[in-house]
Write a protein that holds these residues in place. Structure first.
Motif, PDB file in Angstrom:
ATOM      1  N   CYS A  38       0.842  -1.205   0.000  1.00 17.91           N
ATOM      2  CA  CYS A  38       0.000   0.000   0.000  1.00 17.91           C
ATOM      3  C   CYS A  38       0.873   1.250   0.000  1.00 17.91           C
ATOM      4  CB  CYS A  38      -0.895   0.049   1.229  1.00 17.91           C
ATOM      5  SG  CYS A  38      -1.645  -1.507   1.717  1.00 17.91           S
ATOM      6  N   HIS A  42       0.558   4.645  -2.112  1.00 17.24           N
ATOM      7  CA  HIS A  42      -0.115   5.703  -1.348  1.00 17.24           C
ATOM      8  C   HIS A  42       0.820   6.452  -0.417  1.00 17.24           C
ATOM      9  CE1 HIS A  42      -4.108   4.601  -2.788  1.00 17.24           C
ATOM     10  NE2 HIS A  42      -3.830   3.335  -2.557  1.00 17.24           N
ATOM     11  N   GLY A  48       0.178   9.955  -0.586  1.00 20.09           N
ATOM     12  CA  GLY A  48      -0.039   9.709  -2.008  1.00 20.09           C
ATOM     13  C   GLY A  48       1.227   9.897  -2.819  1.00 20.09           C
ATOM     14  N   GLY A  52      -0.726   6.497  -6.712  1.00 18.17           N
ATOM     15  CA  GLY A  52      -1.961   6.379  -5.942  1.00 18.17           C
ATOM     16  C   GLY A  52      -2.301   7.669  -5.219  1.00 18.17           C
ATOM     17  N   LEU A  55      -4.322   9.306   1.098  1.00 17.53           N
ATOM     18  CA  LEU A  55      -5.379   8.723   1.926  1.00 17.53           C
ATOM     19  C   LEU A  55      -5.474   9.515   3.227  1.00 17.53           C
ATOM     20  CD1 LEU A  55      -4.477   4.934   1.397  1.00 17.53           C
ATOM     21  CD2 LEU A  55      -6.065   6.333   0.057  1.00 17.53           C
TER      22      LEU A  55
END
Ligand code: HEC
Length: 118
Positions: A38, A42, A48, A52, A55
């Motif tokens: 992830c 992100h 980010g 991506g 968040l």
């Protein structure tokens, strides 16, 4: 002497138990976030990057979706975004997020972690 040793063992056990209990929520979710890639898209700080979106929203915020509709950030939305990334696409992004193989409890930890913010 015997009492002192027993007390020492008790303190040691309490420290070990305390440390592993912390690991279960705080570091646990952050570790799942890192080891499942992830963070590669992100960002380690949820900020980010090129691959991506950030968040960094909080519960109740609104997200614009690629189809022109909007979604409200809540546990259901974040869970769906993780287990079925193609269900809703964030505006300005493509459907490129992979499905990670996570257990239900790992997904729950991630949802809480992301809703808690950076
Ligand atoms: C290959 C890059 C990539 C990886 C790895 C990845 N994502 Fe994503 N993610 C994206 C992209 C691109 C989007 C936007 C498109 C979409 O909505 O599916 C997205 C969207 C999201 C959203 C919705 C964001 C919003 O603002 O509505 C969440 C939540 C999310 N990802 C969490 C995760 C988690 C948790 C992991 C690890 C299990 C992960 N992502 C792994 C690329 C990635």
């Amino acid at each position: 002497m015997r009492t002192v040793r027993l007390f020492g063992a008790f303190v040691l056990a309490a420290v070990v138990l305390g440390v592993s209990a912390c690991g279960a929520d705080g570091e646990g979710a952050a570790g799942i976030y890192r080891t499942n890639g992830c963070s590669a898209c992100h960002g380690a700080d949820l900020g980010g990057g090129a691959l991506g979106p950030a968040l960094t929203w909080s519960e109740g915020d609104t997200v614009e979706l690629a189809d022109g509709s909007t979604a409200t950030i809540d546990a259901d939305y974040v869970e769906r975004a993780i287990v079925d990334p193609s269900a809703e696409i964030v505006a300005g992004w493509e459907d490129t997020m992979p499905v990670a193989s996570l257990s239900a409890s790992e997904v729950d930890l991630l949802v809480d972690y992301l809703l808690a913010g950076p």
